[in-house]
Scaffold this motif. Structure first.
Motif, short mmCIF file in Angstrom:
data_model
loop_
_atom_site.label_atom_id
_atom_site.label_comp_id
_atom_site.label_asym_id
_atom_site.label_seq_id
_atom_site.Cartn_x
_atom_site.Cartn_y
_atom_site.Cartn_z
N PHE A 1 0.81 -1.21 0.00
CA PHE A 1 0.00 0.00 0.00
C PHE A 1 0.85 1.27 0.00
N ASP A 2 2.00 1.24 0.67
CA ASP A 2 2.83 2.44 0.77
C ASP A 2 4.02 2.42 -0.19
N GLY A 3 4.09 1.39 -1.06
CA GLY A 3 5.12 1.36 -2.09
C GLY A 3 6.53 1.19 -1.58
N ASP A 4 6.70 0.54 -0.41
CA ASP A 4 8.04 0.37 0.14
C ASP A 4 8.61 -1.01 -0.11
N GLY A 5 7.93 -1.81 -0.94
CA GLY A 5 8.48 -3.10 -1.35
C GLY A 5 8.06 -4.28 -0.51
N ASP A 6 7.24 -4.07 0.51
CA ASP A 6 6.70 -5.20 1.27
C ASP A 6 5.18 -5.15 1.23
N MET A 7 4.57 -6.24 1.68
CA MET A 7 3.12 -6.39 1.57
C MET A 7 2.43 -5.95 2.86
N ASP A 8 1.42 -5.11 2.68
CA ASP A 8 0.60 -4.65 3.79
C ASP A 8 -0.79 -5.30 3.67
N VAL A 9 -1.65 -5.03 4.64
CA VAL A 9 -3.00 -5.59 4.64
C VAL A 9 -4.00 -4.47 4.92
N ILE A 10 -5.01 -4.35 4.05
CA ILE A 10 -6.11 -3.41 4.26
C ILE A 10 -7.31 -4.22 4.76
N VAL A 11 -7.81 -3.87 5.95
CA VAL A 11 -8.87 -4.64 6.59
C VAL A 11 -10.17 -3.85 6.59
N SER A 12 -11.24 -4.50 6.14
CA SER A 12 -12.59 -3.92 6.18
C SER A 12 -13.28 -4.41 7.45
N ILE A 13 -13.78 -3.49 8.25
CA ILE A 13 -14.31 -3.82 9.57
C ILE A 13 -15.76 -3.39 9.66
N MET A 14 -16.61 -4.35 10.04
CA MET A 14 -18.01 -4.01 10.26
C MET A 14 -18.24 -3.33 11.60
N SER B 1 -20.14 2.21 13.02
CA SER B 1 -19.17 1.28 13.62
C SER B 1 -18.14 0.78 12.62
N GLY B 2 -18.28 1.13 11.34
CA GLY B 2 -17.39 0.62 10.32
C GLY B 2 -16.07 1.38 10.26
N ARG B 3 -15.03 0.64 9.85
CA ARG B 3 -13.70 1.24 9.72
C ARG B 3 -12.95 0.58 8.58
N VAL B 4 -11.95 1.28 8.06
CA VAL B 4 -10.94 0.70 7.18
C VAL B 4 -9.60 0.89 7.88
N VAL B 5 -8.88 -0.21 8.09
CA VAL B 5 -7.63 -0.16 8.83
C VAL B 5 -6.50 -0.68 7.93
N TRP B 6 -5.42 0.05 7.89
CA TRP B 6 -4.21 -0.35 7.18
C TRP B 6 -3.24 -0.98 8.17
N LEU B 7 -2.89 -2.25 7.92
CA LEU B 7 -1.86 -2.92 8.70
C LEU B 7 -0.54 -2.79 7.94
N GLU B 8 0.25 -1.85 8.35
CA GLU B 8 1.52 -1.55 7.68
C GLU B 8 2.60 -2.53 8.15
N GLN B 9 3.21 -3.21 7.20
CA GLN B 9 4.30 -4.13 7.56
C GLN B 9 5.57 -3.33 7.84
N THR B 10 6.10 -3.53 9.04
CA THR B 10 7.33 -2.87 9.47
C THR B 10 8.27 -3.93 10.02
N PRO B 11 9.54 -3.62 10.24
CA PRO B 11 10.45 -4.60 10.84
C PRO B 11 10.00 -5.07 12.22
N GLN B 12 9.19 -4.27 12.90
CA GLN B 12 8.71 -4.64 14.23
C GLN B 12 7.37 -5.36 14.21
N GLY B 13 6.79 -5.54 13.04
CA GLY B 13 5.48 -6.18 12.95
C GLY B 13 4.54 -5.33 12.12
N PHE B 14 3.25 -5.52 12.31
CA PHE B 14 2.24 -4.81 11.53
C PHE B 14 1.62 -3.70 12.39
#
Length: 450
Positions: free
Chosen positions: A140-153, A163-176
Motif C-alpha cells: 500500500f505504501d510502495g516500500d516493497g513489502d506487503m501490507d494488509v487493508i482490513v474492512s471492519i463491520m 461502527s465501520g472502519r478501514v484499517v491499514w496494517l503496515e508491515q514494518t520490521p517490528q510487525g504490523f
C-alpha cells in the motif's frame, strides 16, 4: 453442467417474507443465522407470510475426478469457528504462498505462513478488530513489502451505527502497525486498492454495507495518509467492489454487487480526472436470489474481464433451506459495458466462488462453497467444482461434504507444484455442528491433462 433436480425431494414450508432490507452482508449475516434457534428474533421481520418451495434434500453431485487432499491450515477448529475471509498470497515474498484470514471469533486478522513447504505457522497480525469482514493484501505504501487493508463491520448485528472502519496494517520490521484510514461510517465489508486517478499512488474503493443506509465510496489519496471521500452510490447492501479494466481503455474501473432490496450489478466507468460514470449492468427480478459476492476473471480467455456472481444467501429467512435458483452466474463481457448473464452452476446456499484451472486443461474452472445447504443430511455438498470443457460449458462435481458451512474460498498454488489448490473458511453459527472447519485446504495432486 450437471444438475440433479430429480434427486431432490420438494416440499412446501411457510417462511417469513424477505426482510424489508437485507439485515447483514453475506460475510457476517449472524443476526439472522440465529433465528432458527431463537425464534424471538423474528420481530425484526417485516411483511406477510409467504410460501417458498424448498429442496430439503440439499444439493449433491458425483465425486470430483480430481486428486485433492484435504488438510487443516493453521490452528485446528475450536468451539465454532467464524472465518469470514481467506486470501492466498505470498505475504513475506519468500516465494511460498501463505494464507491470510479474517477471524471474527477472535476479532483478528491472522497469517498462516509457510516456513518451509507444507509446514504452517499461524501468527496474529492484529487484534481488536471487531467483526473483520475482508482483508486485501497489497504494497500500500510502495516500500516493497506487503501490507494488509482490513474492512471492519464493527458489529455483527443489523445496525446503521457508525461502527465501520478501514484499517491499514503496515508491515514494518517490528510487525504490523495499525493505521485507521476511514472511520465514522456504517459497516464496511470490502475495500480494494488501486490507482484510480492515474497520479501514481493507491486510492481506495470501499463497500459500506450498512443496514437501511449504505454507500460505495472511493477515497482519493492526497498524500500523508489523507483521503478525500467521493460517493459513487448511495445504497445499502454492497458486498464486493472488485477493480479491473472492464472496458479495455487501460485504466481501472469499478464493479459492485448490491444485495439489499434489489439484486444489482453495477459498473463505474473511469472516465478520467477522478470521475466515474455509473452503469447498471444487471438487475434480477428475483429479490430472494441472495447475491453473495462478485469475482473478476477472464473466464473465456478472450482478453477482457468477466465477472462471476455467486448467489445463495437466504440467511435473512427464518429457515435457510437451499433453493433451486442458488448457484452461480457468469457475466460475459461483450464490450461497451454490455454483459451477457448466463447461469453456470447450482449449489444450495452458495456463498462464495473462486476461479482456477484445477485439472490443467487450459480452461478456467470455478469453485463454489456453500454456507446453507441441507447439512443435516450426510453427503450434502459443501464445496463443488464446476469443470469447464473449454467452451464455457460446465459440469458440477462434488469436492467434499465437510467441513460444512463454508463462507469464503480462494484458489492458488500452496505447495509450489504449479497446480492451483483451494482454501476455504468456515462460519459455524447454525447447526449442525458435527463437521467443523476453520481454515481448510484441498491440495491439488491432479496430473495435468495432456
Amino acid at each position: 453442467m450437471k444438475m440433479m433436480p430429480a434427486a431432490c425431494v420438494n416440499d412446501v414450508q411457510p417462511v417469513n417474507d424477505r426482510l424489508y432490507r437485507r439485515i447483514s452482508p453475506p460475510i457476517l449475516l449472524i443476526a439472522f443465522l440465529i433465528p432458527p434457534l431463537l425464534s424471538g428474533l423474528a420481530v425484526f421481520c417485516v411483511g406477510p407470510q409467504r410460501t417458498l418451495t424448498v429442496h430439503s434434500a440439499g444439493t449433491r453431485y458425483a465425486p470430483a475426478r480430481l486428486s485433492l487432499v484435504r488438510t487443516v491450515i493453521g490452528a485446528p477448529p475450536k468451539y465454532n469457528p467464524k472465518i469470514t475471509n481467506v486470501q492466498i498470497v505470498d505475504v513475506d515474498l519468500d516465494g511460498r504462498n501463505d494464507v491470510v484470514a479474517c477471524d471474527a471469533q477472535q476479532s483478528s486478522v491472522v497469517w498462516c505462513r509457510q516456513t518451509v513447504r507444507g509446514e504452517w505457522v499461524e501468527q496474529t497480525l492484529a487484534t481488536d478488530l471487531p467483526a473483520p469482514a475482508h482483508a486485501t493484501v497489497v504494497d500500500f505504501d510502495g516500500d516493497g513489502d506487503m501490507d494488509v487493508i482490513v474492512s471492519i463491520m464493527g458489529t455483527y448485528w443489523p445496525s446503521d451505527e457508525l461502527s465501520g472502519r478501514v484499517v491499514w496494517l503496515e508491515q514494518t520490521p517490528q510487525g504490523f502497525a495499525q493505521h485507521v484510514l476511514l472511520d465514522n461510517v456504517r459497516r464496511v465489508v470490502d475495500t480494494q486498492a488501486g490507482d484510480l486517478d492515474g497520479d501514481g499512488d493507491l486510492d481506495l474503493v470501499v463497500a459500506v454495507f450498512g443496514y437501511l443506509h449504505g454507500q460505495i465510496l472511493w477515497l482519493e489519496n492526497s498524500g500523508d495518509h489523507e483521503y478525500v471521500e467521493h460517493e459513487l452510490l448511495a445504497s445499502a447492501g454492497t458486498i464486493h467492489v472488485p477493480l479491473a479494466d472492464y472496458d479495455g481503455d487501460n485504466d481501472l474501473d469499478i464493479a459492485a454487487v448490491c444485495s439489499q432490496d434489489e439484486e444489482q450489478i453495477w459498473g463505474f466507468e473511469n472516465v478520467g480526472g477522478g470521475e466515474f460514470q455509473p452503469r447498471l449492468l444487471h438487475q434480477s427480478s428475483n429479490y430472494d436470489l441472495g447475491s453473495a459476492g462478485l469475482v473478476p476473471t477472464d473466464l473465456d480467455q478472450d482478453g477482457d474481464m468477466d465477472l462471476i456472481w455467486p448467489v445463495g444467501d437466504n440467511l435473512e429467512d427464518r429457515y435457510t433451506y437451499p433453493q433451486p435458483y442458488h448457484g452461480c452466474f457468469w457475466l460475459e463481457n461483450r464490450g461497451d459495458w454490455k454483459f451477457n448473464v448466463e447461469r453456470i452452476g447450482q449449489l444450495g446456499g452458495t456463498y462464495a466462488a473462486a476461479c482456477g484451472d484445477l485439472n490443467g486443461d487450459g480452461a478456467q474452472d470455478v469453485v463454489l462453497v456453500s454456507m446453507a445447504n441441507e447439512f443435516r443430511k450426510q453427503g450434502t455438498a459443501s464445496i463443488v467444482w464446476l469443470e469447464n470443457d473449454g467452451h464455457q460449458r460446465f459440469r458440477a462435481w462434488q469436492i467434499d461434504d465437510q467441513p460444512t458451512h463454508l463462507i469464503t474460498v480462494a484458489c492458488g498454488d500452496l505447495d509450489g507444484d504449479g497446480r492451483p489448490d483451494i482454501v476455504a473458511g468456515g462460519m459455524h453459527v447454525i447447526p449442525p455442528f458435527d463437521r467443523l472447519g476453520r481454515i481448510t485446504a484441498w491440495l491439488n495432486k491432479q496430473e495435468r491433462v495432456q
